[in-house]
Scaffold this motif. Structure first.
Motif, mmCIF file in Angstrom:
data_model
loop_
_atom_site.group_PDB
_atom_site.id
_atom_site.type_symbol
_atom_site.label_atom_id
_atom_site.label_comp_id
_atom_site.label_asym_id
_atom_site.label_seq_id
_atom_site.Cartn_x
_atom_site.Cartn_y
_atom_site.Cartn_z
ATOM 1 N N ASN A 153 26.937 41.672 24.056
ATOM 2 C CA ASN A 153 26.565 40.289 23.798
ATOM 3 C C ASN A 153 26.922 39.943 22.363
ATOM 4 O O ASN A 153 26.474 40.605 21.429
ATOM 5 C CB ASN A 153 25.055 40.105 24.045
ATOM 6 C CG ASN A 153 24.583 38.702 23.751
ATOM 7 O OD1 ASN A 153 24.426 38.341 22.595
ATOM 8 N ND2 ASN A 153 24.348 37.930 24.800
ATOM 9 N N GLY A 154 27.711 38.905 22.170
ATOM 10 C CA GLY A 154 28.183 38.525 20.841
ATOM 11 C C GLY A 154 27.065 38.234 19.855
ATOM 12 O O GLY A 154 27.135 38.620 18.685
ATOM 13 N N TYR A 155 26.023 37.538 20.300
ATOM 14 C CA TYR A 155 24.887 37.231 19.436
ATOM 15 C C TYR A 155 24.224 38.524 18.966
ATOM 16 O O TYR A 155 23.896 38.677 17.786
ATOM 17 C CB TYR A 155 23.874 36.357 20.178
ATOM 18 C CG TYR A 155 22.680 35.971 19.347
ATOM 19 C CD1 TYR A 155 22.697 34.830 18.549
ATOM 20 C CD2 TYR A 155 21.527 36.750 19.349
ATOM 21 C CE1 TYR A 155 21.594 34.476 17.783
ATOM 22 C CE2 TYR A 155 20.418 36.405 18.588
ATOM 23 C CZ TYR A 155 20.460 35.270 17.807
ATOM 24 O OH TYR A 155 19.371 34.932 17.047
ATOM 25 N N CYS A 156 24.046 39.446 19.888
ATOM 26 C CA CYS A 156 23.417 40.724 19.526
ATOM 27 C C CYS A 156 24.270 41.501 18.531
ATOM 28 O O CYS A 156 23.744 42.068 17.571
ATOM 29 C CB CYS A 156 23.169 41.564 20.777
ATOM 30 S SG CYS A 156 21.850 40.935 21.832
ATOM 31 N N VAL A 157 25.566 41.522 18.743
ATOM 32 C CA VAL A 157 26.463 42.241 17.839
ATOM 33 C C VAL A 157 26.433 41.609 16.450
ATOM 34 O O VAL A 157 26.349 42.307 15.436
ATOM 35 C CB VAL A 157 27.906 42.277 18.401
ATOM 36 C CG1 VAL A 157 28.886 42.811 17.379
ATOM 37 C CG2 VAL A 157 27.957 43.108 19.680
ATOM 38 N N ALA A 158 26.476 40.280 16.397
ATOM 39 C CA ALA A 158 26.579 39.583 15.110
ATOM 40 C C ALA A 158 25.247 39.436 14.383
ATOM 41 O O ALA A 158 25.210 39.450 13.154
ATOM 42 C CB ALA A 158 27.187 38.194 15.326
ATOM 43 N N VAL A 159 24.136 39.297 15.122
ATOM 44 C CA VAL A 159 22.850 38.981 14.494
ATOM 45 C C VAL A 159 21.841 40.121 14.608
ATOM 46 O O VAL A 159 21.291 40.579 13.607
ATOM 47 C CB VAL A 159 22.258 37.677 15.088
ATOM 48 C CG1 VAL A 159 20.898 37.375 14.483
ATOM 49 C CG2 VAL A 159 23.220 36.512 14.867
ATOM 50 N N THR A 165 20.002 47.414 11.589
ATOM 51 C CA THR A 165 20.528 48.384 10.627
ATOM 52 C C THR A 165 19.737 48.325 9.328
ATOM 53 O O THR A 165 19.300 49.353 8.795
ATOM 54 C CB THR A 165 22.022 48.138 10.377
ATOM 55 O OG1 THR A 165 22.729 48.305 11.612
ATOM 56 C CG2 THR A 165 22.577 49.089 9.331
ATOM 57 N N LYS A 166 19.523 47.119 8.818
ATOM 58 C CA LYS A 166 18.751 46.937 7.587
ATOM 59 C C LYS A 166 17.308 47.407 7.786
ATOM 60 O O LYS A 166 16.751 48.113 6.942
ATOM 61 C CB LYS A 166 18.778 45.469 7.182
ATOM 62 C CG LYS A 166 18.000 45.158 5.937
ATOM 63 C CD LYS A 166 18.053 43.672 5.628
ATOM 64 C CE LYS A 166 17.127 43.337 4.482
ATOM 65 N NZ LYS A 166 17.046 41.896 4.243
ATOM 66 N N THR A 170 15.194 50.511 5.798
ATOM 67 C CA THR A 170 13.987 50.215 5.028
ATOM 68 C C THR A 170 12.763 50.934 5.580
ATOM 69 O O THR A 170 11.917 51.403 4.816
ATOM 70 C CB THR A 170 13.730 48.685 5.020
ATOM 71 O OG1 THR A 170 14.889 48.035 4.496
ATOM 72 C CG2 THR A 170 12.520 48.332 4.193
ATOM 73 N N TYR A 171 12.672 51.031 6.901
ATOM 74 C CA TYR A 171 11.473 51.587 7.542
ATOM 75 C C TYR A 171 11.736 52.917 8.256
ATOM 76 O O TYR A 171 11.033 53.253 9.207
ATOM 77 C CB TYR A 171 10.891 50.560 8.521
ATOM 78 C CG TYR A 171 10.372 49.334 7.806
ATOM 79 C CD1 TYR A 171 9.118 49.340 7.210
ATOM 80 C CD2 TYR A 171 11.142 48.187 7.715
ATOM 81 C CE1 TYR A 171 8.641 48.228 6.544
ATOM 82 C CE2 TYR A 171 10.669 47.062 7.039
ATOM 83 C CZ TYR A 171 9.430 47.100 6.453
ATOM 84 O OH TYR A 171 8.960 46.004 5.784
ATOM 85 N N ALA A 172 12.675 53.678 7.755
ATOM 86 C CA ALA A 172 13.031 54.946 8.405
ATOM 87 C C ALA A 172 11.826 55.856 8.635
ATOM 88 O O ALA A 172 11.711 56.516 9.658
ATOM 89 C CB ALA A 172 14.103 55.672 7.584
#
Length: 177
Positions: A153-159, A165-166, A170-172
């Motif tokens: 899904n393009g939205y999922c890939v882009a947003v 990832t971020k 931060t919360y690893a």
């Protein structure tokens, strides 16, 4: 095990759900709709912006592992609470930043979280604290959407992907193993 409920709206529910399912202490996350006057709205109706409902997630959590305050701090860190009725390209009241406290204690914690997190933003937080309202689960295909559709899904890939990832960096130390 004790369970508690948090209902939060931070734009597209695919993004919010994808973040919270990964945290220790989160037992279940369900995408759905809350905050509008009509019963049993559909995705298409909510997307029209005319129902008054917000896309939101209902989180079951173990307060012995993760507190409501911690959930709220992560919520404020993983979306932009300073944009009224908008998250990225998603615009309308259905994408508002809102908290739906389940009781007076959560309402107080919601107010405290807004105050505490304001220091992280250079614009005022516009997240609303709204009265608890009937919860309507989203259609089955929206549940765990990123998990099942993220790569195609393009939205999922882009947003959603970059947001996760971020979040994971931060919360690893808070992630399920």
């Amino acid at each position: 095990m004790q369970k508690d409920i948090a209902i939060i709206a931070g734009g597209c529910f695919w993004c919010t759900e994808a973040v919270f399912v990964e945290l220790r202490g989160i037992e279940a996350v369900e995408s759905g709709y809350i905050g509008g006057p009509g019963a049993n709205p559909s995705y298409e109706q909510v997307c029209s912006g005319r129902t008054g409902h917000a896309e939101a997630v209902r989180i079951e959590f173990n307060p012995d592992v993760i507190s409501y305050a911690e959930i709220l701090d992560i919520f404020f860190h993983t979306h932009d609470p300073t944009t009224l009725n908008r998250q990225g390209g998603d615009t309308g009241t259905q994408y508002r930043s809102a908290l739906f406290p389940q009781n007076a204690i959560q309402a107080g914690e919601a107010e405290a979280a807004i105050s505490r997190n304001q220091a992280n933003w250079d614009r005022p937080i516009v997240t609303s604290i709204e009265a608890n309202a009937p919860w309507y689960p989203a259609e089955a295909y929206h549940q765990r959407y990123f998990e099942t559709n993220g790569a195609k899904n393009g939205y999922c890939v882009a947003v959603v992907g970059p947001k996760l990832t971020k979040f994971r960096k931060t919360y690893a130390d808070r992630l399920k193993r």
